[in-house]
Design a protein around this motif. Structure first.
Motif, PDB file in Angstrom:
ATOM      1  N   ASP A 115      -3.961  13.357  17.418  1.00 50.38           N
ATOM      2  CA  ASP A 115      -2.718  13.231  18.182  1.00 50.38           C
ATOM      3  C   ASP A 115      -2.662  14.289  19.276  1.00 50.38           C
ATOM      4  OD1 ASP A 115      -0.074  11.816  18.366  1.00 50.38           O
ATOM      5  OD2 ASP A 115       0.651  13.873  18.181  1.00 50.38           O
ATOM      6  N   LYS A 116      -3.149  15.482  18.944  1.00 51.42           N
ATOM      7  CA  LYS A 116      -3.118  16.579  19.937  1.00 51.42           C
ATOM      8  C   LYS A 116      -4.162  16.394  21.031  1.00 51.42           C
ATOM      9  CE  LYS A 116      -1.331  20.254  16.917  1.00 51.42           C
ATOM     10  NZ  LYS A 116      -1.396  19.668  15.569  1.00 51.42           N
ATOM     11  N   VAL A 117      -5.351  15.875  20.660  1.00 51.56           N
ATOM     12  CA  VAL A 117      -6.459  15.856  21.633  1.00 51.56           C
ATOM     13  C   VAL A 117      -6.671  14.507  22.333  1.00 51.56           C
ATOM     14  CG1 VAL A 117      -7.687  17.728  20.474  1.00 51.56           C
ATOM     15  CG2 VAL A 117      -8.186  15.369  19.839  1.00 51.56           C
ATOM     16  N   VAL A 118      -6.144  13.407  21.761  1.00 53.03           N
ATOM     17  CA  VAL A 118      -6.363  12.089  22.366  1.00 53.03           C
ATOM     18  C   VAL A 118      -5.066  11.310  22.580  1.00 53.03           C
ATOM     19  CG1 VAL A 118      -7.484   9.822  22.105  1.00 53.03           C
ATOM     20  CG2 VAL A 118      -8.705  11.892  21.437  1.00 53.03           C
ATOM     21  N   TYR A 119      -4.309  11.079  21.503  1.00 54.69           N
ATOM     22  CA  TYR A 119      -3.149  10.185  21.589  1.00 54.69           C
ATOM     23  C   TYR A 119      -2.086  10.711  22.552  1.00 54.69           C
ATOM     24  CZ  TYR A 119      -5.307   8.948  17.078  1.00 54.69           C
ATOM     25  OH  TYR A 119      -6.192   8.628  16.087  1.00 54.69           O
ATOM     26  N   LYS A 120      -1.908  12.034  22.546  1.00 52.44           N
ATOM     27  CA  LYS A 120      -0.907  12.635  23.441  1.00 52.44           C
ATOM     28  C   LYS A 120      -1.238  12.330  24.902  1.00 52.44           C
ATOM     29  CE  LYS A 120       1.332  17.038  24.545  1.00 52.44           C
ATOM     30  NZ  LYS A 120       1.265  18.507  24.394  1.00 52.44           N
ATOM     31  N   LYS A 121      -2.544  12.356  25.232  1.00 52.64           N
ATOM     32  CA  LYS A 121      -2.957  12.080  26.619  1.00 52.64           C
ATOM     33  C   LYS A 121      -2.704  10.623  26.998  1.00 52.64           C
ATOM     34  CE  LYS A 121      -6.478  15.711  26.771  1.00 52.64           C
ATOM     35  NZ  LYS A 121      -7.922  16.005  26.805  1.00 52.64           N
ATOM     36  N   VAL A 122      -2.896   9.707  26.034  1.00 53.82           N
ATOM     37  CA  VAL A 122      -2.605   8.287  26.287  1.00 53.82           C
ATOM     38  C   VAL A 122      -1.111   8.112  26.575  1.00 53.82           C
ATOM     39  CG1 VAL A 122      -2.566   5.972  25.261  1.00 53.82           C
ATOM     40  CG2 VAL A 122      -4.549   7.453  24.896  1.00 53.82           C
ATOM     41  N   ARG A 123      -0.261   8.788  25.782  1.00 56.13           N
ATOM     42  CA  ARG A 123       1.197   8.693  25.996  1.00 56.13           C
ATOM     43  C   ARG A 123       1.595   9.331  27.321  1.00 56.13           C
ATOM     44  NH1 ARG A 123       1.241  10.309  20.448  1.00 56.13           N
ATOM     45  NH2 ARG A 123       2.051  12.386  21.010  1.00 56.13           N
ATOM     46  N   GLU A 124       0.949  10.448  27.663  1.00 47.79           N
ATOM     47  CA  GLU A 124       1.268  11.124  28.932  1.00 47.79           C
ATOM     48  C   GLU A 124       0.923  10.242  30.123  1.00 47.79           C
ATOM     49  OE1 GLU A 124      -0.823  14.800  28.592  1.00 47.79           O
ATOM     50  OE2 GLU A 124       0.822  15.823  27.529  1.00 47.79           O
ATOM     51  N   ALA A 125      -0.155   9.461  30.004  1.00 41.93           N
ATOM     52  CA  ALA A 125      -0.542   8.544  31.087  1.00 41.93           C
ATOM     53  C   ALA A 125       0.522   7.465  31.301  1.00 41.93           C
ATOM     54  CB  ALA A 125      -1.889   7.896  30.773  1.00 41.93           C
ATOM     55  N   MET A 126       1.352   7.239  30.271  1.00 46.83           N
ATOM     56  CA  MET A 126       2.417   6.231  30.368  1.00 46.83           C
ATOM     57  C   MET A 126       3.778   6.885  30.630  1.00 46.83           C
ATOM     58  SD  MET A 126       1.072   3.980  27.136  1.00 46.83           S
ATOM     59  CE  MET A 126       2.162   2.569  27.301  1.00 46.83           C
ATOM     60  N   GLY A 127       3.768   8.162  31.010  1.00 47.15           N
ATOM     61  CA  GLY A 127       5.013   8.838  31.353  1.00 47.15           C
ATOM     62  C   GLY A 127       5.443   9.898  30.369  1.00 47.15           C
ATOM     63  N   GLY A 128       4.903   9.861  29.156  1.00 45.89           N
ATOM     64  CA  GLY A 128       5.179  10.920  28.188  1.00 45.89           C
ATOM     65  C   GLY A 128       6.307  10.653  27.213  1.00 45.89           C
TER      66      GLY A 128
ATOM     67  N   GLY B 155       0.832  -1.202   0.000  1.00 44.29           N
ATOM     68  CA  GLY B 155       0.000   0.000   0.000  1.00 44.29           C
ATOM     69  C   GLY B 155       0.861   1.243   0.000  1.00 44.29           C
ATOM     70  N   PRO B 156       0.268   2.403  -0.319  1.00 43.50           N
ATOM     71  CA  PRO B 156       1.043   3.653  -0.423  1.00 43.50           C
ATOM     72  C   PRO B 156       1.263   4.363   0.911  1.00 43.50           C
ATOM     73  CG  PRO B 156      -1.229   4.044  -1.056  1.00 43.50           C
ATOM     74  CD  PRO B 156      -1.130   2.577  -0.733  1.00 43.50           C
ATOM     75  N   GLY B 157       0.610   3.894   1.959  1.00 44.46           N
ATOM     76  CA  GLY B 157       0.687   4.604   3.233  1.00 44.46           C
ATOM     77  C   GLY B 157      -0.543   5.456   3.454  1.00 44.46           C
ATOM     78  N   PRO B 158      -0.618   6.190   4.559  1.00 42.32           N
ATOM     79  CA  PRO B 158      -1.816   6.982   4.878  1.00 42.32           C
ATOM     80  C   PRO B 158      -2.071   8.066   3.829  1.00 42.32           C
ATOM     81  CG  PRO B 158      -0.336   6.812   6.786  1.00 42.32           C
ATOM     82  CD  PRO B 158       0.418   6.307   5.608  1.00 42.32           C
ATOM     83  N   SER B 159      -3.341   8.272   3.495  1.00 43.57           N
ATOM     84  CA  SER B 159      -3.714   9.336   2.559  1.00 43.57           C
ATOM     85  C   SER B 159      -3.558  10.693   3.244  1.00 43.57           C
ATOM     86  CB  SER B 159      -5.172   9.155   2.128  1.00 43.57           C
ATOM     87  OG  SER B 159      -6.032   9.330   3.250  1.00 43.57           O
ATOM     88  N   ALA B 160      -3.613  11.743   2.453  1.00 40.53           N
ATOM     89  CA  ALA B 160      -3.470  13.098   3.015  1.00 40.53           C
ATOM     90  C   ALA B 160      -4.579  13.374   4.033  1.00 40.53           C
ATOM     91  CB  ALA B 160      -3.502  14.127   1.894  1.00 40.53           C
ATOM     92  N   GLY B 161      -5.811  12.950   3.709  1.00 42.29           N
ATOM     93  CA  GLY B 161      -6.937  13.164   4.620  1.00 42.29           C
ATOM     94  C   GLY B 161      -6.767  12.417   5.927  1.00 42.29           C
ATOM     95  N   LEU B 162      -6.293  11.174   5.833  1.00 45.57           N
ATOM     96  CA  LEU B 162      -6.072  10.356   7.033  1.00 45.57           C
ATOM     97  C   LEU B 162      -4.963  10.956   7.883  1.00 45.57           C
ATOM     98  CD1 LEU B 162      -6.790   7.842   8.656  1.00 45.57           C
ATOM     99  CD2 LEU B 162      -5.250   6.505   7.186  1.00 45.57           C
ATOM    100  N   ARG B 163      -3.918  11.475   7.233  1.00 42.25           N
ATOM    101  CA  ARG B 163      -2.808  12.102   7.981  1.00 42.25           C
ATOM    102  C   ARG B 163      -3.303  13.324   8.742  1.00 42.25           C
ATOM    103  NH1 ARG B 163       0.252  11.265   3.294  1.00 42.25           N
ATOM    104  NH2 ARG B 163       0.329  13.505   2.849  1.00 42.25           N
ATOM    105  N   MET B 164      -4.195  14.117   8.114  1.00 42.37           N
ATOM    106  CA  MET B 164      -4.727  15.317   8.784  1.00 42.37           C
ATOM    107  C   MET B 164      -5.582  14.940   9.993  1.00 42.37           C
ATOM    108  SD  MET B 164      -5.737  17.855   5.640  1.00 42.37           S
ATOM    109  CE  MET B 164      -6.616  18.971   6.723  1.00 42.37           C
ATOM    110  N   GLN B 165      -6.430  13.926   9.822  1.00 48.17           N
ATOM    111  CA  GLN B 165      -7.260  13.477  10.951  1.00 48.17           C
ATOM    112  C   GLN B 165      -6.384  12.927  12.073  1.00 48.17           C
ATOM    113  OE1 GLN B 165      -9.835  10.905   8.404  1.00 48.17           O
ATOM    114  NE2 GLN B 165     -11.516  11.788   9.588  1.00 48.17           N
TER     115      GLN B 165
END
Length: 599
Positions: free
Chosen positions: A333-346, A318-328
């Protein structure tokens, strides 16, 4: 590929590293106030040497076996390397072991001394000591054992320890680790210094890039796996040999672990799927309580799609994530994934998982959230990992390819066979059991699996756990159980049906998740006895069962189930210390409930 070592033993690196980089921070340990303090290479060397002198002063000699019974803590690592420095062999004992289990292991291994953590452990040993005539010494960590031994060895010359250390060869026995005993009495796996050095150096050289948050930073890991288990032991040895700053956390529970992940800030961790499930479920419950369940589920969907696209690109499909998927993905990443990583120490960007299988979707979520989990597979008999996913091409839902220097073969009956320098030499004093699993250096693992066209291994079950219904249908329970457990309300699932007309299941629920679920429904909390009869909960569990059944034929599907009031526990002899189901014990304990499934 790491070469098999030609000389020396495991303790040598402690002294070599102290000579080369005396001021490098090798470990972190908590002080009396619960604050992390740095321990340099030189300081650790000095502590190992002082303790080794104390062991000699107390009569520990080359080749003696000394049991270690404790939770995961700094002093265990200190004892391990001090014992190896004098050529002694450590025998790890789970801190939750019963008196009869302790008696069997200490008797079978002919242990001459034992280190325990606290008074309860000391009492357990004391209750069987009259049947252990070879046991001469007992030290208790919480009663000042280390200081007592250091004081006793103050008069011993350093050179006495070094003479012992120089006599250790790669073929010398390092440890005797007892199997978890899911199918019978535990057997002592004899592992050499060479087994551990090969395994640790192979993992450190091939996976070194995943030890860091980003290239060039320090490598830090927090060890919370039990050190009585080969996985935890391999982490300990790899960290010391691979110059990874090592911290210890004694409790394998999310409540105790999460604050230490935040304060110690590891760059990678090694864990079992249970930990990743807990992190994910806690994040989802938090989002639901804040009225953000919808956006969270959307973030999960985007993380999974993003990781799938990255996986496809890595394998050239496959070509990898589309431009739209990368934007989403960038937005979440700012509103959800970052918080998951922070819960594990950051700082965690990579993790390794073993011990049992992880759901592909869970691995994809974490990868999409910025924490790649490399799943691997191994046994006590293979000194931990025999296979693992490579850093650059992770295939989620598999346990990866053979580690460098290891070979995997699938026998005609589907059994996984392993060959390599990490494979043990046999079971202690049990040539019959050894001959049953070792054939010309090949280990018959007892696990069933398949290799895909790229050499990635998928484990499908255990030979001894295959159920055969009265209609003659063979069923591997592990895959079904794993899928039922994927439901956030389900804690455990055991599939039954041997010599029965159809497949059924016993299910336990996650109390914390159920309490949250009832709160979100605006309902009162229910007692365990009321819960098992609750129609809404039964409907939720039924959804999990139906979802699991979609992956198998009708003859293999779960026809009916029963929700139990309490979880299976190690204390009641229903789980191994590594949280695996003791099937026979569970079926015996819940014989009435199992019979009721077939009325």
């Amino acid at each position: 590929m790491a070469a098999a070592p030609l000389v020396g033993g495991l303790a040598d690196v402690v002294f070599d590293h102290a000579d080369e980089e005396p001021h490098r921070v090798a470990l972190g340990r908590k002080d009396a106030d619960g604050k992390w303090q740095d321990v340099t290479s030189a300081a650790f060397r000095d502590e190992v040497l002082a303790l080794a002198k104390g062991l000699i002063a107390h009569g520990v000699r080359f080749g003696d076996r000394v049991a270690l019974m404790s939770r995961t803590r700094y002093e265990w690592t200190l004892f391990d390397f001090a014992l190896w420095a004098v050529g002694a062999q450590s025998v790890p004992v789970y801190p939750t072991s019963s008196a009869e289990q302790v008696l069997w292991m200490l008797h079978d291994a002919e242990v001459s001394a034992v280190m325990v953590e606290h008074e309860d452990h000391a009492m357990t040993v004391a209750s069987v000591i009259d049947r252990l005539p070879q046991l001469k010494r007992l030290w208790q960590l919480d009663a000042g054992a280390v200081a007592e031994l250091v004081e006793a060895g103050a008069h011993v010359e350093d050179e006495v320890v070094h003479r012992h250390r120089r006599a250790v060869t790669p073929e010398s026995v390092a440890t005797v680790i007892y199997t978890s005993g899911t199918t019978g009495r535990p057997k002592g796996c004899v592992l050499t210094h060479a087994n551990f050095m090969f395994e640790a150096d192979t993992m450190a050289s091939r996976w070194e890039s995943v030890f860091h948050s980003r290239p060039g930073d320090e490598a830090v890991t927090l060890l919370f796996l039990p050190l009585a288990h080969v996985f935890g032991r391999m982490v300990e040895v790899t960290a010391i040999r691979g110059r990874v700053k090592l911290g210890h956390q004694p409790e394998l529970s999310a409540k105790a672990l999460m604050p230490d992940l935040v304060s110690f800030r590891p760059t990678f961790i090694l864990a079992v799927p249970y930990i990743f499930e807990k992190v994910f479920n806690a994040a989802r419950r938090k989002a639901e309580a804040e009225g953000r369940a919808g956006p969270f589920d959307k973030a999960v969907d985007i993380a999974v799609k993003y990781a799938e696209a990255m996986e496809a690109r890595a394998f050239g499909t496959g070509p990898g994530p589309s431009a739209g998927l990368r934007m989403q993905h960038q937005f979440f990443d700012k509103v959800v994934y970052k918080k998951v990583r922070e819960a594990m120490g950051g700082r965690i960007r990579h993790a390794m998982s073993g011990g049992s299988g992880m759901e592909r979707s869970l691995g994809l979520f974490f990868a999409g959230a910025g924490v790649t989990v490399y799943e691997g597979y191994g046994l006590t008999e293979t000194t931990a990992a025999a296979t693992a996913n490579p850093p650059e091409r992770t295939r989620y839902g598999t346990v990866g390819q053979p580690i460098p220097g290891s070979t995997v073969h699938i026998a005609e009956d589907g059994e996984v066979w392993v060959h390599g320098s990490h494979v043990f030499g046999g079971y202690l004093g049990d040539p019959k059991a050894t001959d049953a699993v070792l054939n010309d250096g090949w280990l018959a693992t007892g696990d069933l699996g398949s290799l895909d066209e790229d050499g990635y291994l998928t484990i499908t079950g255990r030979k001894k756990e295959i159920l055969v219904t009265s209609g003659g249908k063979s069923v591997s329970p592990a895959a079904l159980e794993e899928r039922v457990r994927a439901h956030p309300l389900v804690a455990q699932c055991i599939v039954v049906g041997n010599d029965r007309p159809y497949v059924a299941a016993l299910v336990t629920v996650d109390q914390e998740a159920v309490e949250h679920w009832l709160t979100m429904q605006g309902r009162q909390q229910l007692a365990p006895g009321e819960l098992v009869r609750d129609p809404d909960l039964e409907m939720e569990v039924r959804r999990a069962v139906v979802a699991a059944n979609t992956a198998v034929s009708q003859a293999e599907s779960i026809r009916t189930f029963r929700i139990l009031a309490h979880q299976f526990s190690e204390q009641h002899g229903l789980l191994t210390p590594s949280l695996k189901l003791k099937r026979k014990a569970i079926e015996a304990a819940y014989e009435t409930e199992v019979d009721a499934l077939y009325r």
